[in-house]
Write a protein that holds these residues in place. Structure first.
Motif, short mmCIF file in Angstrom:
data_model
loop_
_atom_site.label_atom_id
_atom_site.label_comp_id
_atom_site.label_asym_id
_atom_site.label_seq_id
_atom_site.Cartn_x
_atom_site.Cartn_y
_atom_site.Cartn_z
N ALA A 104 0.82 -1.02 0.28
CA ALA A 104 -0.30 0.46 0.06
C ALA A 104 0.81 0.87 -0.70
N ARG A 105 0.63 2.30 -0.67
CA ARG A 105 1.30 3.69 -0.31
C ARG A 105 0.55 4.58 0.43
N ASN A 106 -0.67 4.01 0.24
CA ASN A 106 -1.24 5.08 1.08
C ASN A 106 -2.10 4.18 2.68
N ALA A 107 -1.86 4.34 3.61
CA ALA A 107 -2.32 4.11 4.51
C ALA A 107 -2.37 4.13 5.97
N VAL A 108 -3.51 4.40 6.93
CA VAL A 108 -3.35 4.50 8.55
C VAL A 108 -3.20 2.52 8.86
N ILE A 109 -2.35 2.66 9.98
CA ILE A 109 -1.77 1.87 10.78
C ILE A 109 -1.85 2.21 11.74
N ALA A 110 -3.49 0.96 12.27
CA ALA A 110 -4.15 2.25 14.31
C ALA A 110 -3.45 0.82 15.08
N LEU A 111 -3.49 1.43 16.12
CA LEU A 111 -2.77 0.58 17.57
C LEU A 111 -3.22 1.16 18.03
N ILE A 112 -4.07 0.28 18.91
CA ILE A 112 -5.34 0.21 20.03
C ILE A 112 -4.56 -1.18 21.34
N GLY A 113 -4.43 -0.54 22.16
CA GLY A 113 -3.76 -0.91 23.41
C GLY A 113 -3.99 -0.10 24.63
N SER A 114 -3.83 -0.18 25.63
CA SER A 114 -4.94 0.43 26.27
C SER A 114 -4.74 2.15 25.99
N GLY A 115 -3.88 2.65 25.33
CA GLY A 115 -4.12 3.77 24.47
C GLY A 115 -4.50 3.65 23.16
N GLY B 298 -4.26 -2.73 14.82
CA GLY B 298 -3.42 -3.80 15.41
C GLY B 298 -3.25 -3.50 16.80
N GLY B 299 -1.39 -3.70 17.16
CA GLY B 299 -1.86 -3.38 19.38
C GLY B 299 -2.42 -4.82 19.73
N TRP B 300 -2.78 -5.12 20.69
CA TRP B 300 -2.61 -6.47 21.80
C TRP B 300 -4.73 -6.09 22.09
N ALA B 301 -4.87 -5.30 22.16
CA ALA B 301 -5.90 -5.10 22.26
C ALA B 301 -7.05 -4.46 21.05
N GLY B 302 -6.36 -4.51 20.35
CA GLY B 302 -7.30 -3.99 18.86
C GLY B 302 -7.22 -5.63 18.20
N GLY C 259 1.23 -9.75 15.06
CA GLY C 259 0.98 -9.54 16.54
C GLY C 259 1.05 -8.29 17.59
N ALA C 260 0.90 -8.80 18.42
CA ALA C 260 1.08 -7.54 19.53
C ALA C 260 2.56 -7.00 20.12
#
Ligand SMILES: [Zn+2]
Length: 426
Positions: A213-224, A335-339, A374-375
């Motif tokens: 991908a050239r345009n992407a958003v990688i989201a991290l969902i953990g506690s924050g 991504g992120g452990w909660a995600g 993975g996390a």
């Protein structure tokens, strides 16, 4: 004359970097395939590959037959010439991992943060001890280590040199902490500090769900909650590198108090801490991970748990719709452990809500998927910071510090590489 010599040298170095990068991402490849993919002449390929073989950075990896002609020797980047270290200063622990040049894991340590939480001196001590531990466990001489990448839960303001990096970690009580300078008291290794969501983003772009991908958003969902916004193949940083603080965009005016102090942030609704608190049914003294697992387990027969998850799917979908409308990504990776824990149960509803909240045209073109690494991807991504610098230098062992920001290049750099990755992804 001098200018001419410099131009020739620069060109050689650029060719070396291009071949090394391409072999790292796409290898094993034959010289013929390298020529086809990079557009370099057979002569240049032969010269540069000869150099890389002589330096031990590239090795032969067998041969493939070619119709009637001579078999073609395959080449790949060698794993052993150097090492990199990745560090994740996480929400509950500090993870330190040693990798070879192909990102094979050699050693890991992950001590828990004590009750003093993110006390700066304590964190610095854990990072330095962790580095010493993984080196000692593997008998690695520090001179073989290209550098240490460090992912942190906060905004990282880069300075004139990497050692000037300052961390503004509002949710963990860090106010302009000169992290690299503090670590420098205990190590001579080159240091690269970056936001944890951005290192996660780089890892997913290089090896995971963001590839091609050239345009992407990688989201991290953990506690924050955080995000890495990649536009045209590069992370978008903004004026002082705080861009991508998606978790602190407002989900509800006058809403729940966020850890950052503001009311109604997205993080105060979809961060693990917030989800678990809204439910209120977790076993006493359970960690956030145990509590979230319990919530998911009970969702089938506990209406309160189910309601919290339904609500979370809608908040998350609405938050993703904001990303779609603002950045027009082709892919959004959770991504992120909660995600990753919530994903299997919530993903289809998150997609429905995102479609309902986003504009139709960009919404239909944005795929929403789960992270593949993975996390622990923050640590992997952190280790790619010194590695990216090494590849961009054409494998020069030059350990002179970079400014950090230039080193952060996701897997896709040129159109040609993007096409090659897209081909492989199909
Ligand atoms: Zn906030």
């Amino acid at each position: 004359m001098a200018d001419n010599q410099r131009t020739v040298r620069d060109l050689r170095r650029a060719n070396r970097a291009a071949l090394l990068r391409h072999l790292w991402f796409e290898g094993p490849l034959s010289r013929q395939e390298l020529a086809r993919d990079t557009g370099l002449s057979a002569g240049s390929i032969s010269n540069v590959v000869g150099e890389l073989l002589a330096d031990g950075l590239v090795e032969e990896a067998g041969a493939v037959g070619s119709d009637g002609g001579r078999p073609r020797i395959l080449l790949r980047v060698a794993a052993d010439p150097a090492r990199v270290i990745g560090v994740d200063i996480g929400e509950t622990r500090v993870r330190v991992e040693l990798f070879d040049l192909l990102m094979g894991e050699l050693a890991v340590t992950a001590p828990a943060l004590s009750d003093s939480g993110h006390d700066v001196d304590h964190v610095v001590r854990l990072v330095l001890d962790g580095i010493a531990t993984v080196l000692a466990e593997t008998g690695t001489d520090p001179s073989r280590v290209l550098g240490v990448g460090i992912g942190v839960p906060g905004v990282v303001e880069q300075g004139a040199s990497p050692d000037d990096a300052v961390v503004h970690g509002q949710t963990i009580g860090w106010d302009a902490v000169p992290l690299a300078r503090l670590l420098r008291a205990g190590t001579d290794l080159p240091l690269h500090v970056d936001n944890g969501a951005k290192t996660l983003g780089q890892a997913e772009m290089w090896f995971g769900a963001g590839r091609g991908a050239r345009n992407a958003v990688i989201a991290l969902i953990g506690s924050g909650v955080g995000a890495c916004v990649v536009t045209d193949g590069r992370p978008y940083r903004g004026a002082t590198s705080s861009a991508g603080e998606w978790g602190h965009t407002t989900m509800r005016v006058g809403g729940a108090r966020c850890r950052c102090g503001a009311p109604g942030c997205l993080e105060a609704y979809v961060g693990a801490e917030a989800i678990v608190r809204r439910w209120g049914g977790a076993p006493a003294h359970a960690s956030e991970e145990t509590a979230l697992a319990a919530l998911l387990e009970r969702a089938d027969d506990d209406p309160a748990a189910r309601a919290v998850l339904d609500e979370t799917a809608e908040y998350l979908g609405a938050g993703i719709a904001d990303l779609v409308n603002l950045f027009n990504p082709e892919r959004i990776v959770l991504g992120g452990w909660a995600g990753l824990m919530l994903g299997p149960r919530l993903l289809s509803r998150v997609r429905e809500h995102a479609a309902a909240y986003a504009l139709r045209q960009p919404g239909e073109r944005a795929a929403i998927t789960l992270g593949r690494l993975g996390a622990e991807a923050v640590t992997v991504g952190a280790a790619t910071l010194p590695l990216a610098r090494f590849l961009d230098n054409g494998g020069s062992a030059d350990r002179a510090p970079s400014t950090g920001t230039d080193a952060v290049v996701p897997g896709v750099q040129t159109d040609r590489e993007a096409r090659a990755l897209a081909r492989r992804a199909r």
